[in-house]
Motif scaffolding. Structure first.
Motif, PDB file in Angstrom:
ATOM      1  N   LEU A 268      -9.944 -56.396-102.185  1.00 37.83           N
ATOM      2  CA  LEU A 268     -11.783 -56.618-102.550  1.00 37.83           C
ATOM      3  C   LEU A 268     -12.207 -57.024-100.776  1.00 37.83           C
ATOM      4  O   LEU A 268     -13.283 -56.192-100.195  1.00 37.83           O
TER       5      LEU A 268
ATOM      6  N   LEU B 130     -21.454 -55.371-103.442  1.00 38.02           N
ATOM      7  CA  LEU B 130     -21.104 -54.738-104.484  1.00 38.02           C
ATOM      8  C   LEU B 130     -19.772 -55.743-104.492  1.00 38.02           C
ATOM      9  O   LEU B 130     -19.556 -56.140-105.658  1.00 38.02           O
TER      10      LEU B 130
ATOM     11  N   ARG C 198     -20.395 -59.180-104.401  1.00 37.10           N
ATOM     12  CA  ARG C 198     -20.142 -59.938-104.264  1.00 37.10           C
ATOM     13  C   ARG C 198     -20.553 -59.637-106.055  1.00 37.10           C
ATOM     14  O   ARG C 198     -19.730 -60.694-106.969  1.00 37.10           O
TER      15      ARG C 198
ATOM     16  N   ILE D 298     -18.758 -58.048-107.424  1.00 40.53           N
ATOM     17  CA  ILE D 298     -17.081 -57.693-108.375  1.00 40.53           C
ATOM     18  C   ILE D 298     -16.741 -59.195-108.338  1.00 40.53           C
ATOM     19  O   ILE D 298     -16.458 -59.594-109.440  1.00 40.53           O
ATOM     20  N   GLN D 299     -16.856 -60.256-107.571  1.00 44.91           N
ATOM     21  CA  GLN D 299     -16.474 -61.369-107.781  1.00 44.91           C
ATOM     22  C   GLN D 299     -17.013 -62.208-108.569  1.00 44.91           C
ATOM     23  O   GLN D 299     -16.231 -62.942-109.771  1.00 44.91           O
ATOM     24  N   THR D 300     -18.485 -62.460-108.393  1.00 47.47           N
ATOM     25  CA  THR D 300     -19.793 -62.506-109.929  1.00 47.47           C
ATOM     26  C   THR D 300     -18.357 -62.738-111.823  1.00 47.47           C
ATOM     27  O   THR D 300     -18.374 -63.635-112.018  1.00 47.47           O
ATOM     28  N   LEU D 301     -18.303 -61.130-111.805  1.00 41.12           N
ATOM     29  CA  LEU D 301     -17.541 -60.633-112.910  1.00 41.12           C
ATOM     30  C   LEU D 301     -15.747 -61.528-112.960  1.00 41.12           C
ATOM     31  O   LEU D 301     -15.602 -61.835-113.841  1.00 41.12           O
ATOM     32  N   VAL D 302     -14.992 -61.083-112.023  1.00 40.79           N
ATOM     33  CA  VAL D 302     -13.494 -61.621-112.080  1.00 40.79           C
ATOM     34  C   VAL D 302     -13.426 -63.335-112.181  1.00 40.79           C
ATOM     35  O   VAL D 302     -12.695 -63.204-112.784  1.00 40.79           O
ATOM     36  N   TYR D 303     -14.796 -64.055-111.571  1.00 40.65           N
ATOM     37  CA  TYR D 303     -14.170 -65.283-111.463  1.00 40.65           C
ATOM     38  C   TYR D 303     -14.973 -66.062-112.957  1.00 40.65           C
ATOM     39  O   TYR D 303     -14.679 -67.032-113.204  1.00 40.65           O
ATOM     40  N   LEU D 304     -15.854 -64.795-113.431  1.00 42.79           N
ATOM     41  CA  LEU D 304     -16.005 -65.385-114.922  1.00 42.79           C
ATOM     42  C   LEU D 304     -15.230 -66.344-116.027  1.00 42.79           C
ATOM     43  O   LEU D 304     -15.248 -67.232-116.131  1.00 42.79           O
ATOM     44  N   PRO D 305     -14.070 -65.461-116.645  1.00 42.88           N
ATOM     45  CA  PRO D 305     -13.405 -66.099-117.166  1.00 42.88           C
ATOM     46  C   PRO D 305     -12.101 -67.461-117.455  1.00 42.88           C
ATOM     47  O   PRO D 305     -12.340 -68.635-117.673  1.00 42.88           O
TER      48      PRO D 305
ATOM     49  N   PHE E   6     -14.198 -70.381-115.740  1.00 46.44           N
ATOM     50  CA  PHE E   6     -14.666 -70.989-116.432  1.00 46.44           C
ATOM     51  C   PHE E   6     -14.857 -71.282-117.991  1.00 46.44           C
ATOM     52  O   PHE E   6     -15.328 -72.699-118.367  1.00 46.44           O
TER      53      PHE E   6
ATOM     54  N   PHE F 133      -6.777 -65.063-111.951  1.00 50.87           N
ATOM     55  CA  PHE F 133      -6.437 -64.134-111.157  1.00 50.87           C
ATOM     56  C   PHE F 133      -7.675 -64.554-109.732  1.00 50.87           C
ATOM     57  O   PHE F 133      -7.545 -64.245-108.847  1.00 50.87           O
TER      58      PHE F 133
ATOM     59  N   PHE G 102     -10.124 -65.664-109.690  1.00 51.47           N
ATOM     60  CA  PHE G 102     -10.612 -67.683-108.815  1.00 51.47           C
ATOM     61  C   PHE G 102      -9.303 -67.950-108.351  1.00 51.47           C
ATOM     62  O   PHE G 102      -9.874 -68.649-106.548  1.00 51.47           O
TER      63      PHE G 102
ATOM     64  N   ILE H 195      -9.657 -66.460-104.294  1.00 52.77           N
ATOM     65  CA  ILE H 195     -10.273 -67.134-103.471  1.00 52.77           C
ATOM     66  C   ILE H 195      -9.956 -67.726-102.186  1.00 52.77           C
ATOM     67  O   ILE H 195     -10.871 -67.388-100.809  1.00 52.77           O
TER      68      ILE H 195
ATOM     69  N   LEU I 254     -11.611 -51.949-108.392  1.00 54.32           N
ATOM     70  CA  LEU I 254     -11.835 -52.750-108.284  1.00 54.32           C
ATOM     71  C   LEU I 254     -13.295 -52.782-109.263  1.00 54.32           C
ATOM     72  O   LEU I 254     -12.739 -53.838-109.866  1.00 54.32           O
TER      73      LEU I 254
ATOM     74  N   CYS J  52     -12.299 -57.857-116.505  1.00 52.91           N
ATOM     75  CA  CYS J  52     -12.021 -59.342-116.899  1.00 52.91           C
ATOM     76  C   CYS J  52     -13.625 -59.426-118.100  1.00 52.91           C
ATOM     77  O   CYS J  52     -13.783 -60.279-119.067  1.00 52.91           O
TER      78      CYS J  52
ATOM     79  N   MET K 169     -15.578 -59.944-123.945  1.00 54.30           N
ATOM     80  CA  MET K 169     -17.154 -61.071-123.557  1.00 54.30           C
ATOM     81  C   MET K 169     -17.846 -60.498-124.595  1.00 54.30           C
ATOM     82  O   MET K 169     -18.822 -60.530-125.499  1.00 54.30           O
TER      83      MET K 169
ATOM     84  N   TYR L 128     -23.489 -70.847-114.860  1.00 52.34           N
ATOM     85  CA  TYR L 128     -22.330 -70.013-113.578  1.00 52.34           C
ATOM     86  C   TYR L 128     -23.680 -69.777-112.357  1.00 52.34           C
ATOM     87  O   TYR L 128     -22.488 -69.619-112.059  1.00 52.34           O
TER      88      TYR L 128
ATOM     89  N   GLN M 268     -22.067 -70.106-108.598  1.00 52.53           N
ATOM     90  CA  GLN M 268     -21.336 -69.456-108.203  1.00 52.53           C
ATOM     91  C   GLN M 268     -22.172 -69.198-106.654  1.00 52.53           C
ATOM     92  O   GLN M 268     -20.998 -69.373-105.856  1.00 52.53           O
TER      93      GLN M 268
END
Lengths: 283, 292
Positions: free
Chosen positions: A82, A90, A92, A94-101, A103, A157, A159, A162, B19, B26, B30, B274, B278
């Motif tokens: 990353l 881009l 940001r 990617i980060q938004t999507l992979v952090y979601l699970p 929570f 992974f 989260f 970070i 990526l 991921c 959902m 979220y 975030q």
């Protein structure tokens, strides 16, 4: 001002601690801790001789060790990859999507996985599209273990990365500039500057995660476990819960203490080591 | 510059593609569940849905909201999340403020630091906890979902480290003006640390919303359960013995798109907070963890 916190901690965290003496008794709820008879170390001996509990301890270690290893290698790799993306928007997204699970609770993710991985679920539709036999992801012991490890990676992974991303942004840019003058390529920079700079934080994260060796994640396993995979998928926490439900209070307590005691040693050892090696302190 | 070399460019394209693929993977489960929840019964049950609903209908949501158990569980969840977060943050912040004082101001600091550290690293285990909750009479009470969670040592540490980074000059100025400890806390520390408080509150809120095991362990009847516990029982374990439902409802609950709808409703509050979360959490986590 400390009083409310101290009171809650005393009542709900310290007051249960003397209850651990139940592990040395043949505890009967109607007799209470005072009236139950003492049996010494019998419950612990039982724990290490019963086939069930030995298998459960082994399952726990097997699952959690693999989780710890993958849970370190994958986030570090992800953070490195990353870090190569210079397009901020881009990165940001990617980060938004992979952090979601991270929570979502394991009840939600468990519900999703049960639907997705069932025999007539979406995953098996893909498998059969390649003309393969449908896979019992949650009904076969070995597949169950793999599912548990992979789904844990899915949740965590991003989260976990970070902390490595933060460390990456803290590396002195002068190091890269100097290496460029010396003619180093990006791969050489990664091997000789980036990875060595990340090493202290990798060591800290690894040592602290060792405290979880007997903690294979109750929430996750409990929501995916079924009788078909009890042999290979049952872990200490789910076993304690079932033993407790079955009325064997003393055995459940003994297994619980075993877990807490090992965890206590590993966690405090881990913090001490992290403090000595990387000067990491929490207080 | 390294990024102008052809080999690095090739790597870069592959890297970006990889990526993007990973990040989409991921969230795909959902999206799939959401699509199933909006699909007609037959399409969902015969596993035809991928990422777009087939025979679009809101029927499964309508059926879910007709279920009394589901409504009361949602109410319990909302209540516990709001009350639990508010009370928990007050207790945590007060304690964090005390622990952020120096040894000179607060002589017993070391003792209390260890007092809280010990509960973070040693746990008495399931059975003694259950016995205690029974003894203090919280079994089958709504408050069992709130009171035991009031002390969160990890949040306390993050908050304490944040407080310690606030310049001491502010304190000194206030002391000269004759402010009490509580006054310093309420008029200086609280306003200055609003972003950190917002972050931790959101984390606590999500934690409460997601928490299910305490409901299952301590609350006997389904009408007292929070949503997470109810979902665990009817969607994950598929045990309907405690919920007392009739055959007609049973059939509805075993419908795939209804299950998907229930899962999605449970995800909704998290998805709603979220974007807020975030914005803060990367900063928030790093913030508390670094000390001078």
């Amino acid at each position: 001002m400390l009083l409310p916190a101290v009171l809650v901690a005393l009542v709900f965290k310290y007051a249960p601690m003397p209850g651990v003496i139940m592990a040395f008794q043949e505890f009967k709820p109607w007799l209470g801790v005072g009236g139950s008879s003492w049996v010494g170390w019998d419950n612990f001996k039982l724990m290490f001789t019963m086939h069930d509990s030995v298998q459960v301890i082994w399952n726990t270690i097997f699952i959690s060790v693999l989780k710890i290893l993958f849970g370190l290698v994958v986030p570090v790799t992800f953070a490195l990859l990353l870090n190569e993306i210079r397009h901020i928007a881009l990165k940001r997204s990617i980060q938004t999507l992979v952090y979601l699970p991270h929570f979502m609770s394991w009840v939600i993710l468990g519900g999703i996985l049960l639907d997705l991985l069932s025999l007539d679920g979406f995953a098996n539709r893909l498998v059969t599209a390649f003309h393969l036999e449908p896979i019992l992801f949650l009904g076969d012991g070995n597949w169950f273990r793999a599912t548990v490890i992979v789904s844990d990676l899915w949740k965590e992974f991003g989260f976990s990365a970070i902390v490595f991303l933060a460390a990456l942004s803290g590396i002195n840019p002068a190091l890269y500039e100097a290496s460029e003058i010396d003619g180093a390529g990006r791969l050489q920079q990664t091997l000789y500057i980036t990875l060595p700079s990340l090493l202290p934080i990798i060591i800290v994260v690894f040592t602290l995660s060792l405290g979880n060796v007997l903690n294979a994640n109750f929430d996750q396993i409990f929501n995916l476990l079924n009788p078909l995979v009890l042999e290979k998928g049952d872990i200490i926490d789910t076993y304690v819960y079932r033993t407790f439900q079955g009325g064997q209070y003393s055995l459940a307590t003994a297994v619980g203490i075993f877990k807490s005691a090992v965890g206590f040693v590993l966690i405090s050892g881990g913090y001490y080591f992290a403090y000595k090696v990387a000067n990491y302190r929490i207080f | 510059m390294y990024y102008k070399s052809p080999s690095y460019r090739t790597f870069s394209y592959f890297n970006i593609a990889f990526l993007i693929l990973i990040s989409l993977l991921c969230v795909m489960p959902m999206v799939h569940i959401f699509a199933v929840s909006l699909s007609g019964k037959s399409a969902a049950d015969s596993n035809l849905v991928t990422f777009l609903p087939i025979d679009f209908t809101l029927d499964s949501y309508a059926q879910t909201f007709k279920n009394d158990n589901f409504l009361s569980a949602t109410a319990v969840s909302v209540l516990r999340s709001l009350i639990g977060t508010a009370m928990g943050m007050i207790v945590t912040m007060l304690a964090a403020f005390s622990l952020s004082r120096t040894h000179l101001e607060f002589k017993a600091r070391t003792f209390y630091v260890w007092f809280f550290l010990i509960i973070m690293i040693f746990d008495a285990g399931l059975v003694p906890h259950y016995m205690l909750i029974q003894k203090v009479g919280l079994v089958n009470s709504f408050w069992v979902l709130i009171v035991p969670h009031l002390v969160n040592v990890w949040n306390m540490i993050l908050m304490m480290n944040f407080f310690r980074a606030i310049p001491k000059d502010l304190d000194e100025a206030a002391i000269v003006d004759g402010a009490s400890s509580f006054k310093i806390f309420a008029s200086i520390y609280l306003p200055v640390s609003l972003p950190a408080i917002a972050t931790l509150s959101l984390f606590t809120l999500v934690g409460h919303w997601n928490s299910w095991f305490d409901g299952m362990l301590y609350l006997r009847t389904a009408d007292q359960w929070p949503l997470a516990t109810l979902l665990q029982t009817i969607v994950v374990v598929q045990d309907f013995s405690k919920t007392g439902i009739n055959p007609e409802q049973l059939e509805m609950l075993s419908n795939r798109s209804v299950k998907a709808a229930q899962i999605f409703i449970a995800m909704l509050p998290i998805l709603a907070v979220y974007p807020l979360l975030q914005r803060y959490f990367v900063k928030g986590i790093v913030l508390g963890a670094v000390k001078e």
